[in-house]
Scaffold this motif. Structure first.
Motif, short mmCIF file in Angstrom:
data_model
loop_
_atom_site.label_atom_id
_atom_site.label_comp_id
_atom_site.label_asym_id
_atom_site.label_seq_id
_atom_site.Cartn_x
_atom_site.Cartn_y
_atom_site.Cartn_z
N ASP A 184 2.69 -2.05 -1.88
CA ASP A 184 3.27 -0.77 -1.58
C ASP A 184 4.51 -0.37 -2.50
OD1 ASP A 184 5.56 -2.24 -0.74
OD2 ASP A 184 5.35 -1.80 1.56
N ARG A 185 4.85 -1.29 -3.51
CA ARG A 185 5.61 -0.88 -4.51
C ARG A 185 5.43 -1.73 -5.91
NH1 ARG A 185 8.08 -2.82 -0.59
NH2 ARG A 185 8.97 -4.75 -1.42
N LEU A 186 5.75 -1.02 -6.90
CA LEU A 186 5.66 -1.76 -8.41
C LEU A 186 6.95 -1.78 -8.74
CD1 LEU A 186 4.07 -2.32 -10.82
CD2 LEU A 186 4.06 -0.06 -11.62
N ILE A 187 7.55 -2.55 -8.74
CA ILE A 187 8.87 -3.05 -9.03
C ILE A 187 9.24 -3.35 -10.53
CG2 ILE A 187 10.92 -4.62 -8.47
CD1 ILE A 187 9.21 -5.45 -5.86
N GLU A 188 8.33 -3.96 -11.10
CA GLU A 188 8.61 -4.33 -12.51
C GLU A 188 7.24 -4.48 -13.22
OE1 GLU A 188 10.16 -7.90 -15.26
OE2 GLU A 188 11.31 -7.46 -13.35
N TYR A 189 7.08 -3.84 -14.67
CA TYR A 189 5.69 -4.15 -15.16
C TYR A 189 6.05 -4.36 -16.83
CZ TYR A 189 1.65 -2.83 -18.08
OH TYR A 189 0.54 -2.83 -18.91
N LYS A 190 5.34 -5.40 -17.21
CA LYS A 190 5.38 -5.56 -18.65
C LYS A 190 3.84 -5.89 -18.84
CE LYS A 190 9.99 -7.43 -18.94
NZ LYS A 190 10.83 -8.65 -18.97
N PRO A 191 3.46 -5.76 -20.15
CA PRO A 191 2.15 -6.06 -20.56
C PRO A 191 1.68 -7.56 -20.13
CG PRO A 191 3.16 -4.95 -22.49
CD PRO A 191 4.33 -5.35 -21.34
N ASN A 192 2.50 -8.49 -19.79
CA ASN A 192 1.90 -9.58 -19.42
C ASN A 192 2.66 -10.11 -18.29
OD1 ASN A 192 4.43 -10.26 -20.42
ND2 ASN A 192 4.03 -12.11 -21.73
N HIS A 193 3.19 -9.11 -17.36
CA HIS A 193 3.99 -9.66 -16.23
C HIS A 193 4.04 -8.51 -15.15
CE1 HIS A 193 7.28 -11.38 -13.92
NE2 HIS A 193 7.81 -10.39 -14.16
N ILE A 194 4.05 -8.70 -13.92
CA ILE A 194 4.29 -7.72 -12.91
C ILE A 194 4.93 -8.35 -11.77
CG2 ILE A 194 2.12 -8.03 -11.58
CD1 ILE A 194 1.75 -4.90 -11.24
N VAL A 195 5.85 -7.32 -11.20
CA VAL A 195 6.35 -7.84 -9.88
C VAL A 195 6.08 -6.53 -9.07
CG1 VAL A 195 8.54 -8.21 -8.69
CG2 VAL A 195 8.50 -8.93 -10.97
N ALA A 196 5.52 -6.91 -7.74
CA ALA A 196 5.07 -6.05 -6.89
C ALA A 196 5.48 -6.35 -5.50
CB ALA A 196 3.75 -5.89 -6.81
N GLY A 197 5.77 -5.24 -4.50
CA GLY A 197 6.41 -5.73 -3.33
C GLY A 197 5.13 -5.34 -2.12
N PHE A 198 5.45 -5.69 -0.82
CA PHE A 198 4.80 -5.18 0.29
C PHE A 198 5.43 -5.71 1.45
CE2 PHE A 198 1.23 -6.45 3.36
CZ PHE A 198 0.76 -5.05 3.62
N ARG A 199 5.77 -4.88 2.43
CA ARG A 199 6.49 -4.75 3.55
C ARG A 199 5.31 -4.99 4.61
NH1 ARG A 199 11.44 -4.23 5.76
NH2 ARG A 199 11.98 -3.15 3.59
N VAL A 200 5.13 -6.13 5.20
CA VAL A 200 4.02 -6.45 6.27
C VAL A 200 4.13 -5.35 7.49
CG1 VAL A 200 2.79 -7.96 7.59
CG2 VAL A 200 4.07 -8.84 5.32
N PRO A 201 3.19 -4.51 7.53
CA PRO A 201 3.17 -3.67 8.70
C PRO A 201 2.79 -4.29 9.91
CG PRO A 201 1.26 -3.23 7.46
CD PRO A 201 2.02 -4.37 6.69
N VAL A 202 3.28 -3.55 11.18
CA VAL A 202 2.78 -4.02 12.37
C VAL A 202 1.24 -3.85 12.61
CG1 VAL A 202 3.10 -3.58 15.11
CG2 VAL A 202 5.03 -3.37 13.57
N GLU A 203 0.85 -2.68 12.12
CA GLU A 203 -0.89 -2.54 12.31
C GLU A 203 -1.43 -2.84 11.06
OE1 GLU A 203 -2.38 -1.54 15.14
OE2 GLU A 203 -0.49 -1.78 16.28
N HIS A 204 -1.96 -3.77 10.88
CA HIS A 204 -2.75 -4.06 9.53
C HIS A 204 -3.83 -5.09 9.88
CE1 HIS A 204 -4.00 -5.18 5.60
NE2 HIS A 204 -3.41 -4.21 5.32
N ILE A 205 -5.20 -4.85 9.21
CA ILE A 205 -6.39 -5.30 9.63
C ILE A 205 -6.16 -6.87 9.21
CG2 ILE A 205 -7.43 -5.01 7.42
CD1 ILE A 205 -10.05 -4.60 8.79
N LEU A 206 -5.28 -7.28 8.56
CA LEU A 206 -5.15 -8.95 8.16
C LEU A 206 -4.04 -9.38 8.87
CD1 LEU A 206 -6.41 -8.69 4.52
CD2 LEU A 206 -7.77 -9.58 6.67
#
Length: 143
Positions: free
Chosen positions: A24-46
């Motif tokens: 749910d978030r793109l925190i940092e991007y470089k051509p050879n690197h990424i930092v992404a985020g995700f808050r685990v929701p109450v309702e999710h198929i997984l």
């Protein structure tokens, strides 16, 4: 501070759509690197009945972080995001399953990209605690 945190914007950068989105978030991007985020929701198929993201959910979150990197790269080149698949998983260890409400931060480092195949190494963390680590190879589907 996130580069992108809008669900609508994230949805345009990846082929995955609700209810199967696990970033749910793109925190940092470089051509050879990424930092992404995700808050685990109450309702999710997984999310299981005990309120934890399943092993498949952790692996898919890792893979979608790679997809977000590729999608953002394509966006910067004014191209449509590609569809890709998990080609292989290597040395992947899940130390603990995150709970509903946990805010995951995933760092991926590109080890190699060649002919639509991307090999990465990365780690999933929550509040500084290691959730998972490993390597993955993804393959971009041919049109």
């Amino acid at each position: 501070m996130s580069l992108i945190s809008s669900q609508e914007a994230i949805g345009k950068l990846m082929p995955q759509q609700q209810p199967f989105v696990l970033v749910d978030r793109l925190i940092e991007y470089k051509p050879n690197h990424i930092v992404a985020g995700f808050r685990v929701p109450v309702e999710h198929i997984l999310v299981d009945g005990g309120g934890r993201l399943t092993e498949a959910g952790v692996i898919e979150h890792f893979a979608q972080t790679i997809a977000l990197h590729q999608g953002y790269d394509y966006f910067l080149r004014d191209m449509r995001p590609p569809v890709g698949y998990i080609g292989s998983i290597k040395n992947f260890e899940i130390c603990q399953l995150p709970r509903v409400g946990d805010d995951l931060t995933t760092s991926i480092h590109i080890l190699q990209q060649l002919f639509g195949v991307t090999m990465v190494q990365g780690a999933v963390k929550h509040g500084g605690q290691l959730i998972a680590t490993g390597e993955m190879r993804t393959v971009i589907a041919k049109d």
